[in-house]
Design a protein around this motif. Structure first.
Motif, PDB file in Angstrom:
ATOM      1  N   GLU A   1       0.324  64.834 -15.452  1.00  0.00           N
ATOM      2  CA  GLU A   1      -0.115  64.653 -16.845  1.00  0.00           C
ATOM      3  C   GLU A   1       0.942  65.133 -17.833  1.00  0.00           C
ATOM      4  OE1 GLU A   1      -2.337  68.296 -15.133  1.00  0.00           O
ATOM      5  OE2 GLU A   1      -1.921  66.239 -14.484  1.00  0.00           O
ATOM      6  N   VAL A   2       1.762  66.095 -17.443  1.00  0.00           N
ATOM      7  CA  VAL A   2       2.853  66.548 -18.312  1.00  0.00           C
ATOM      8  C   VAL A   2       3.936  65.470 -18.382  1.00  0.00           C
ATOM      9  CG1 VAL A   2       4.682  68.269 -18.581  1.00  0.00           C
ATOM     10  CG2 VAL A   2       2.382  68.981 -17.931  1.00  0.00           C
ATOM     11  N   VAL A   3       4.261  64.873 -17.236  1.00  0.00           N
ATOM     12  CA  VAL A   3       5.225  63.764 -17.220  1.00  0.00           C
ATOM     13  C   VAL A   3       4.729  62.641 -18.120  1.00  0.00           C
ATOM     14  CG1 VAL A   3       6.140  61.909 -15.758  1.00  0.00           C
ATOM     15  CG2 VAL A   3       6.280  64.281 -14.997  1.00  0.00           C
ATOM     16  N   GLU A   4       3.456  62.300 -18.023  1.00  0.00           N
ATOM     17  CA  GLU A   4       2.902  61.227 -18.847  1.00  0.00           C
ATOM     18  C   GLU A   4       2.961  61.569 -20.335  1.00  0.00           C
ATOM     19  OE1 GLU A   4      -0.916  60.737 -17.003  1.00  0.00           O
ATOM     20  OE2 GLU A   4      -0.078  59.517 -15.369  1.00  0.00           O
ATOM     21  N   SER A   5       2.738  62.829 -20.686  1.00  0.00           N
ATOM     22  CA  SER A   5       2.851  63.258 -22.079  1.00  0.00           C
ATOM     23  C   SER A   5       4.295  63.149 -22.568  1.00  0.00           C
ATOM     24  CB  SER A   5       2.344  64.698 -22.227  1.00  0.00           C
ATOM     25  OG  SER A   5       2.535  65.152 -23.549  1.00  0.00           O
ATOM     26  N   LEU A   6       5.239  63.540 -21.727  1.00  0.00           N
ATOM     27  CA  LEU A   6       6.660  63.422 -22.090  1.00  0.00           C
ATOM     28  C   LEU A   6       7.065  61.954 -22.226  1.00  0.00           C
ATOM     29  CD1 LEU A   6       8.016  66.271 -19.815  1.00  0.00           C
ATOM     30  CD2 LEU A   6       8.357  66.140 -22.298  1.00  0.00           C
ATOM     31  N   TRP A   7       6.587  61.100 -21.299  1.00  0.00           N
ATOM     32  CA  TRP A   7       6.859  59.658 -21.416  1.00  0.00           C
ATOM     33  C   TRP A   7       6.348  59.120 -22.751  1.00  0.00           C
ATOM     34  CZ3 TRP A   7       4.818  57.883 -15.946  1.00  0.00           C
ATOM     35  CH2 TRP A   7       5.826  58.095 -14.983  1.00  0.00           C
ATOM     36  N   ALA A   8       5.119  59.486 -23.089  1.00  0.00           N
ATOM     37  CA  ALA A   8       4.513  59.001 -24.330  1.00  0.00           C
ATOM     38  C   ALA A   8       5.306  59.477 -25.541  1.00  0.00           C
ATOM     39  CB  ALA A   8       3.058  59.459 -24.416  1.00  0.00           C
ATOM     40  N   ALA A   9       5.713  60.749 -25.544  1.00  0.00           N
ATOM     41  CA  ALA A   9       6.465  61.298 -26.674  1.00  0.00           C
ATOM     42  C   ALA A   9       7.821  60.617 -26.819  1.00  0.00           C
ATOM     43  CB  ALA A   9       6.637  62.808 -26.501  1.00  0.00           C
ATOM     44  N   ALA A  10       8.531  60.434 -25.704  1.00  0.00           N
ATOM     45  CA  ALA A  10       9.864  59.806 -25.754  1.00  0.00           C
ATOM     46  C   ALA A  10       9.773  58.339 -26.131  1.00  0.00           C
ATOM     47  CB  ALA A  10      10.570  59.974 -24.411  1.00  0.00           C
ATOM     48  N   SER A  11       8.700  57.680 -25.747  1.00  0.00           N
ATOM     49  CA  SER A  11       8.522  56.269 -26.092  1.00  0.00           C
ATOM     50  C   SER A  11       8.123  56.097 -27.552  1.00  0.00           C
ATOM     51  CB  SER A  11       7.464  55.632 -25.190  1.00  0.00           C
ATOM     52  OG  SER A  11       7.899  55.648 -23.852  1.00  0.00           O
TER      53      SER A  11
ATOM     54  N   VAL B   1      16.249  66.926 -14.739  1.00  0.00           N
ATOM     55  CA  VAL B   1      15.308  65.880 -14.346  1.00  0.00           C
ATOM     56  C   VAL B   1      13.948  66.548 -14.195  1.00  0.00           C
ATOM     57  CG1 VAL B   1      14.716  64.095 -12.660  1.00  0.00           C
ATOM     58  CG2 VAL B   1      17.132  64.643 -13.092  1.00  0.00           C
ATOM     59  N   ILE B   2      12.956  65.946 -14.822  1.00  0.00           N
ATOM     60  CA  ILE B   2      11.586  66.458 -14.774  1.00  0.00           C
ATOM     61  C   ILE B   2      10.742  65.440 -14.031  1.00  0.00           C
ATOM     62  CG2 ILE B   2       9.579  67.137 -16.158  1.00  0.00           C
ATOM     63  CD1 ILE B   2      11.570  67.828 -18.427  1.00  0.00           C
ATOM     64  N   ALA B   3       9.976  65.897 -13.038  1.00  0.00           N
ATOM     65  CA  ALA B   3       9.128  65.001 -12.248  1.00  0.00           C
ATOM     66  C   ALA B   3       8.028  65.819 -11.578  1.00  0.00           C
ATOM     67  CB  ALA B   3       9.965  64.271 -11.192  1.00  0.00           C
ATOM     68  N   PRO B   4       6.963  65.147 -11.117  1.00  0.00           N
ATOM     69  CA  PRO B   4       5.911  65.872 -10.405  1.00  0.00           C
ATOM     70  C   PRO B   4       6.322  66.348  -9.013  1.00  0.00           C
ATOM     71  CG  PRO B   4       5.053  63.844 -11.343  1.00  0.00           C
ATOM     72  CD  PRO B   4       6.543  63.785 -11.453  1.00  0.00           C
ATOM     73  N   ARG B   5       7.263  65.633  -8.397  1.00  0.00           N
ATOM     74  CA  ARG B   5       7.725  66.026  -7.060  1.00  0.00           C
ATOM     75  C   ARG B   5       9.075  65.364  -6.805  1.00  0.00           C
ATOM     76  NH1 ARG B   5       3.256  64.809  -3.698  1.00  0.00           N
ATOM     77  NH2 ARG B   5       4.037  62.687  -3.473  1.00  0.00           N
ATOM     78  N   PHE B   6       9.927  66.080  -6.038  1.00  0.00           N
ATOM     79  CA  PHE B   6      11.273  65.605  -5.713  1.00  0.00           C
ATOM     80  C   PHE B   6      11.457  65.528  -4.210  1.00  0.00           C
ATOM     81  CE2 PHE B   6      11.774  67.525  -9.870  1.00  0.00           C
ATOM     82  CZ  PHE B   6      12.639  66.664 -10.522  1.00  0.00           C
TER      83      PHE B   6
ATOM     84  N   ALA C   1      10.898  61.447 -14.766  1.00  0.00           N
ATOM     85  CA  ALA C   1      10.623  60.455 -13.730  1.00  0.00           C
ATOM     86  C   ALA C   1       9.248  60.661 -13.110  1.00  0.00           C
ATOM     87  CB  ALA C   1      11.697  60.531 -12.639  1.00  0.00           C
ATOM     88  N   GLY C   2       8.833  59.653 -12.340  1.00  0.00           N
ATOM     89  CA  GLY C   2       7.561  59.731 -11.626  1.00  0.00           C
ATOM     90  C   GLY C   2       7.684  60.534 -10.340  1.00  0.00           C
ATOM     91  N   THR C   3       6.608  60.542  -9.583  1.00  0.00           N
ATOM     92  CA  THR C   3       6.516  61.313  -8.339  1.00  0.00           C
ATOM     93  C   THR C   3       7.536  60.836  -7.309  1.00  0.00           C
ATOM     94  OG1 THR C   3       4.187  61.678  -8.740  1.00  0.00           O
ATOM     95  CG2 THR C   3       4.929  62.005  -6.501  1.00  0.00           C
ATOM     96  N   ASP C   4       8.034  61.773  -6.531  1.00  0.00           N
ATOM     97  CA  ASP C   4       8.964  61.526  -5.427  1.00  0.00           C
ATOM     98  C   ASP C   4      10.300  60.951  -5.893  1.00  0.00           C
ATOM     99  OD1 ASP C   4       7.282  62.598  -3.527  1.00  0.00           O
ATOM    100  OD2 ASP C   4       6.294  60.687  -3.134  1.00  0.00           O
ATOM    101  N   PHE C   5      10.888  61.603  -6.862  1.00  0.00           N
ATOM    102  CA  PHE C   5      12.218  61.223  -7.320  1.00  0.00           C
ATOM    103  C   PHE C   5      13.258  61.818  -6.373  1.00  0.00           C
ATOM    104  CE2 PHE C   5      16.108  61.672  -9.776  1.00  0.00           C
ATOM    105  CZ  PHE C   5      16.200  60.421 -10.359  1.00  0.00           C
ATOM    106  N   GLY C   6      14.224  61.002  -5.955  1.00  0.00           N
ATOM    107  CA  GLY C   6      15.326  61.492  -5.122  1.00  0.00           C
ATOM    108  C   GLY C   6      15.006  61.579  -3.648  1.00  0.00           C
ATOM    109  N   THR C   7      14.043  60.803  -3.174  1.00  0.00           N
ATOM    110  CA  THR C   7      13.771  60.774  -1.742  1.00  0.00           C
ATOM    111  C   THR C   7      14.863  59.976  -1.045  1.00  0.00           C
ATOM    112  OG1 THR C   7      12.370  58.826  -2.009  1.00  0.00           O
ATOM    113  CG2 THR C   7      11.274  60.981  -2.058  1.00  0.00           C
ATOM    114  N   GLY C   8      14.825  59.934   0.268  1.00  0.00           N
ATOM    115  CA  GLY C   8      15.790  59.119   1.005  1.00  0.00           C
ATOM    116  C   GLY C   8      16.937  59.936   1.552  1.00  0.00           C
ATOM    117  N   SER C   9      18.057  59.272   1.683  1.00  0.00           N
ATOM    118  CA  SER C   9      19.206  59.873   2.359  1.00  0.00           C
ATOM    119  C   SER C   9      19.809  61.023   1.565  1.00  0.00           C
ATOM    120  CB  SER C   9      20.277  58.806   2.613  1.00  0.00           C
ATOM    121  OG  SER C   9      20.783  58.330   1.381  1.00  0.00           O
ATOM    122  N   SER C  10      20.515  61.869   2.292  1.00  0.00           N
ATOM    123  CA  SER C  10      21.221  62.978   1.661  1.00  0.00           C
ATOM    124  C   SER C  10      22.454  62.406   0.990  1.00  0.00           C
ATOM    125  CB  SER C  10      21.615  64.005   2.716  1.00  0.00           C
ATOM    126  OG  SER C  10      22.434  64.988   2.138  1.00  0.00           O
TER     127      SER C  10
END
Length: 195
Positions: free
Chosen positions: A118-128, A92-97, A67-76
């Motif tokens: 950049e690692v997330v983007e590389s993983l996105w590219a590989a999976a796509s 789950v892999i992301a730059p920030r949670f 996922a992209g940056t700030d995955f899982g923000t919001g309510s508990s």
């Protein structure tokens, strides 16, 4: 809680940032008091879009969400973790949670791995490019591996120990039952006892 040491699976690229817990599982689905039965509600408001990553047949059975940056923000909302796990997501892999989400994930055995964008983007590219690309999430070595790449990550040592042994905080405490009993036996008689 299931032990987590090394997980190998395919990845689903969730090319979205700022995904909050209400997007992971809308509140209207948070009615059961069990950990299971939430897979159908995962990303419910996005599932009617055939192009949504989890709807694409080539990503069916993926067990690593990238996922992209700030995955899982919001309510508990522990339901967000439960829905991901019920769907079959193990990491789950992301730059920030979101911190509360990350804490709930650790308590329930879902691994959250922080890596650079950049690692997330590389993983996105590989999976796509090739949806059967294997991604290895290695909690023993603190590495993510895919194709010919390796990315190290850091992780809280105590949470890592608990995930690798499969002990939630209560089970970890109960593993010291004999020491607790010894301490209680040594307490002065006029002090209250715990049970």
């Amino acid at each position: 809680m299931a032990r987590f040491t090394i997980h190998r699976g395919t990845a689903v690229p969730l090319r979205r940032s700022n995904v909050d817990t209400d997007q992971i599982i809308p509140v209207r689905f948070c009615t059961r008091s069990t950990r299971h039965g939430h897979a159908d509600a995962l990303f419910a408001d996005w599932r009617d879009d055939p192009s949504f990553a989890l709807n694409r047949h080539e990503h069916q059975g993926a067990s690593v969400l990238v996922a992209g940056t700030d995955f899982g923000t919001g309510s508990s909302r522990e339901y967000a973790v439960w829905a991901l796990q019920d769907y079959g997501i193990r990491a789950v892999i992301a730059p920030r949670f979101g911190e509360i989400f990350r804490g709930n994930a650790a308590l329930n055995g879902l691994l959250t791995v922080v890596v650079p964008t950049e690692v997330v983007e590389s993983l996105w590219a590989a999976a796509s490019a090739d949806p059967v690309t294997e991604v290895t999430v290695d909690l023993e070595r603190l590495e993510v591996r895919w194709l010919d790449r390796t990315q190290s990550f850091t992780f809280d040592p105590e949470i890592r120990r608990r995930l690798m042994t499969g002990l939630d905080p209560i089970a970890a405490t109960l593993s010291h039952a004999e020491e607790i009993a010894t301490y209680e036996r040594g307490r002065r008689a006029h002090l209250p006892l715990t049970s």
